[in-house]
Design an enzyme around this catalytic site. Sequence first.
Site, PDB file in Angstrom:
ATOM      1  N   ALA A  84       0.798  -1.232   0.000  1.00 61.63           N
ATOM      2  CA  ALA A  84       0.000   0.000   0.000  1.00 61.63           C
ATOM      3  C   ALA A  84       0.832   1.283   0.000  1.00 61.63           C
ATOM      4  O   ALA A  84       0.294   2.374   0.171  1.00 61.63           O
ATOM      5  CB  ALA A  84      -1.007   0.050   1.150  1.00 61.63           C
ATOM      6  N   ALA A  85       2.141   1.166  -0.239  1.00 59.89           N
ATOM      7  CA  ALA A  85       2.959   2.394  -0.357  1.00 59.89           C
ATOM      8  C   ALA A  85       2.444   3.236  -1.522  1.00 59.89           C
ATOM      9  O   ALA A  85       2.306   4.460  -1.415  1.00 59.89           O
ATOM     10  CB  ALA A  85       4.425   2.044  -0.577  1.00 59.89           C
ATOM     11  N   GLY A  86       2.163   2.572  -2.632  1.00 63.63           N
ATOM     12  CA  GLY A  86       1.673   3.292  -3.810  1.00 63.63           C
ATOM     13  C   GLY A  86       0.320   3.928  -3.533  1.00 63.63           C
ATOM     14  O   GLY A  86       0.070   5.083  -3.919  1.00 63.63           O
ATOM     15  N   ASP A  87      -0.565   3.201  -2.884  1.00 58.92           N
ATOM     16  CA  ASP A  87      -1.899   3.741  -2.575  1.00 58.92           C
ATOM     17  C   ASP A  87      -1.780   4.937  -1.618  1.00 58.92           C
ATOM     18  O   ASP A  87      -2.517   5.920  -1.734  1.00 58.92           O
ATOM     19  CB  ASP A  87      -2.788   2.660  -1.943  1.00 58.92           C
ATOM     20  CG  ASP A  87      -3.111   1.541  -2.930  1.00 58.92           C
ATOM     21  OD1 ASP A  87      -3.066   1.786  -4.154  1.00 58.92           O
ATOM     22  OD2 ASP A  87      -3.392   0.416  -2.473  1.00 58.92           O
TER      23      ASP A  87
HETATM   24  P1  ATP Z   1       2.254  -1.105  -3.611  1.00 59.73           P
HETATM   25  O1  ATP Z   1       1.776  -1.901  -4.798  1.00 59.73           O
HETATM   26  O2  ATP Z   1       2.999  -1.900  -2.582  1.00 59.73           O
HETATM   27  O3  ATP Z   1       1.208  -0.210  -3.020  1.00 59.73           O
HETATM   28  P2  ATP Z   1       3.638   0.430  -5.591  1.00 59.73           P
HETATM   29  O4  ATP Z   1       4.496  -0.520  -6.355  1.00 59.73           O
HETATM   30  O5  ATP Z   1       2.377   0.879  -6.232  1.00 59.73           O
HETATM   31  O6  ATP Z   1       3.371  -0.110  -4.145  1.00 59.73           O
HETATM   32  P3  ATP Z   1       6.004   1.934  -4.982  1.00 59.73           P
HETATM   33  O7  ATP Z   1       6.611   2.508  -6.204  1.00 59.73           O
HETATM   34  O8  ATP Z   1       6.622   0.704  -4.410  1.00 59.73           O
HETATM   35  O9  ATP Z   1       4.445   1.755  -5.233  1.00 59.73           O
HETATM   36  O10 ATP Z   1       6.018   3.025  -3.805  1.00 59.73           O
HETATM   37  C1  ATP Z   1       5.279   4.227  -3.854  1.00 59.73           C
HETATM   38  C2  ATP Z   1       6.060   5.313  -3.150  1.00 59.73           C
HETATM   39  O11 ATP Z   1       6.252   4.925  -1.793  1.00 59.73           O
HETATM   40  C3  ATP Z   1       7.449   5.552  -3.698  1.00 59.73           C
HETATM   41  O12 ATP Z   1       7.429   6.458  -4.782  1.00 59.73           O
HETATM   42  C4  ATP Z   1       8.173   6.110  -2.482  1.00 59.73           C
HETATM   43  O13 ATP Z   1       7.908   7.502  -2.358  1.00 59.73           O
HETATM   44  C5  ATP Z   1       7.515   5.363  -1.324  1.00 59.73           C
HETATM   45  N1  ATP Z   1       8.313   4.179  -0.964  1.00 59.73           N
HETATM   46  C6  ATP Z   1       8.163   2.905  -1.401  1.00 59.73           C
HETATM   47  N2  ATP Z   1       9.108   2.092  -0.881  1.00 59.73           N
HETATM   48  C7  ATP Z   1       9.868   2.873  -0.089  1.00 59.73           C
HETATM   49  C8  ATP Z   1      11.009   2.655   0.742  1.00 59.73           C
HETATM   50  N3  ATP Z   1      11.575   1.450   0.841  1.00 59.73           N
HETATM   51  N4  ATP Z   1      11.523   3.712   1.422  1.00 59.73           N
HETATM   52  C9  ATP Z   1      10.975   4.950   1.337  1.00 59.73           C
HETATM   53  N5  ATP Z   1       9.889   5.230   0.574  1.00 59.73           N
HETATM   54  C10 ATP Z   1       9.358   4.214  -0.133  1.00 59.73           C
END
Ligand code: ATP
Length: 320
Positions: free
Chosen positions: A266-269
């Site tokens: 959920a980092a992306g969300d």
């Molecule tokens: P998910 O599918 O797990 O929700 P995602 O693949 O859609 O994630 P990511 O690109 O992994 O999205 O992460 C979204 C944002 O979260 C990144 O642009 C960054 O700002 C932050 N982020 C992700 N991982 C990290 C990390 N290890 N440390 C710091 N910030 C992070």
Amino acid sequence: MEARTGRVAVIGSLNMDLVVRAPRLPQPGETLAGTAFDQVPGGKGANQAVAAARLGAQVGMLGRLGQDANGTQLLQAMQDEGIDCSRIGRDATHPTGVALIVVDDASQNTIVIIAGSNGALDTAAVEAHADLIAQADVVVCQLEVPEATVLAALRRAHALGRTVILNPAPVTGPLPQGWLENVDFLVPNEVEAAALSGVAVDSPDSARRAARVLQQQGARHVLITLGGQGVFLLPPADAAGNKGIDDDTRGTHYPARRVAAVDTTAAGDTFIGGFAAALAAGRPLDEAVRFGQAAAALSVTRAGAQPSIPYFSEIQPDAP
Ligand code: ATP
């Protein structure tokens, strides 16, 4: 930013996540003993709505749940977040969407989604609830509800002059023609950016190349999230300070904050919800990106999807 100053409308999915933990992912035909089971609210639409609400926006959601216990529990969870759920329908024929998630000891996962009632969110729902879009400052869509529904929402929002964010997830190939002209901010992750553009993405430089292809396909701003490497933003070629579409130095890389990552689910969300909330509150683009990143960085220091999404009061946008 005062709390709840901007309005965000989310048109998207709500799922019950059924999460099993196991020492490793099972091979085809194999039966494994798991170590834990959790049932938690999820779905990209719901997660992004929760993130925008916790991060300062007034949020309304258009979605569809089943008339089952999962649906009742998800609706309650959304109401508890202060989200306007008056346009979340209950479908008489389809069960609530579920995601079957297996997570191993190395935090690798496999996910199978059954769309259920999300698949029954039709274009008529967008028409019937067009007021949600009309009242919003920012409209956010993903691809976990039918394509025709997403396109209807994007078109309506664009025609009304709303700021439109599309998180093209999940996606397996280029979007059909006529989509991107309705989108102000296309926000894929590395995998989605590669699927949409045909350019492998694993760094800010390759993100710039992919973003240029996506802009040639019609996107205005392209924001590619790069996990622990942060975000790459390619503004429109006509934005102030740009030398035009042929200027291959265009774009800004925002490195991620350095944190001890525990679980990136959920980092992306969280990024998208925070970014949308900040834009809706009238914050400049640069600040909105940093705010989304600050929120996402905090979310990766905590376990789980929705439980890991931080609140507005926890964010310190100017910290390094
Ligand atoms: P998910 O599918 O797990 O929700 P995602 O693949 O859609 O994630 P990511 O690109 O992994 O999205 O992460 C979204 C944002 O979260 C990144 O642009 C960054 O700002 C932050 N982020 C992700 N991982 C990290 C990390 N290890 N440390 C710091 N910030 C992070």
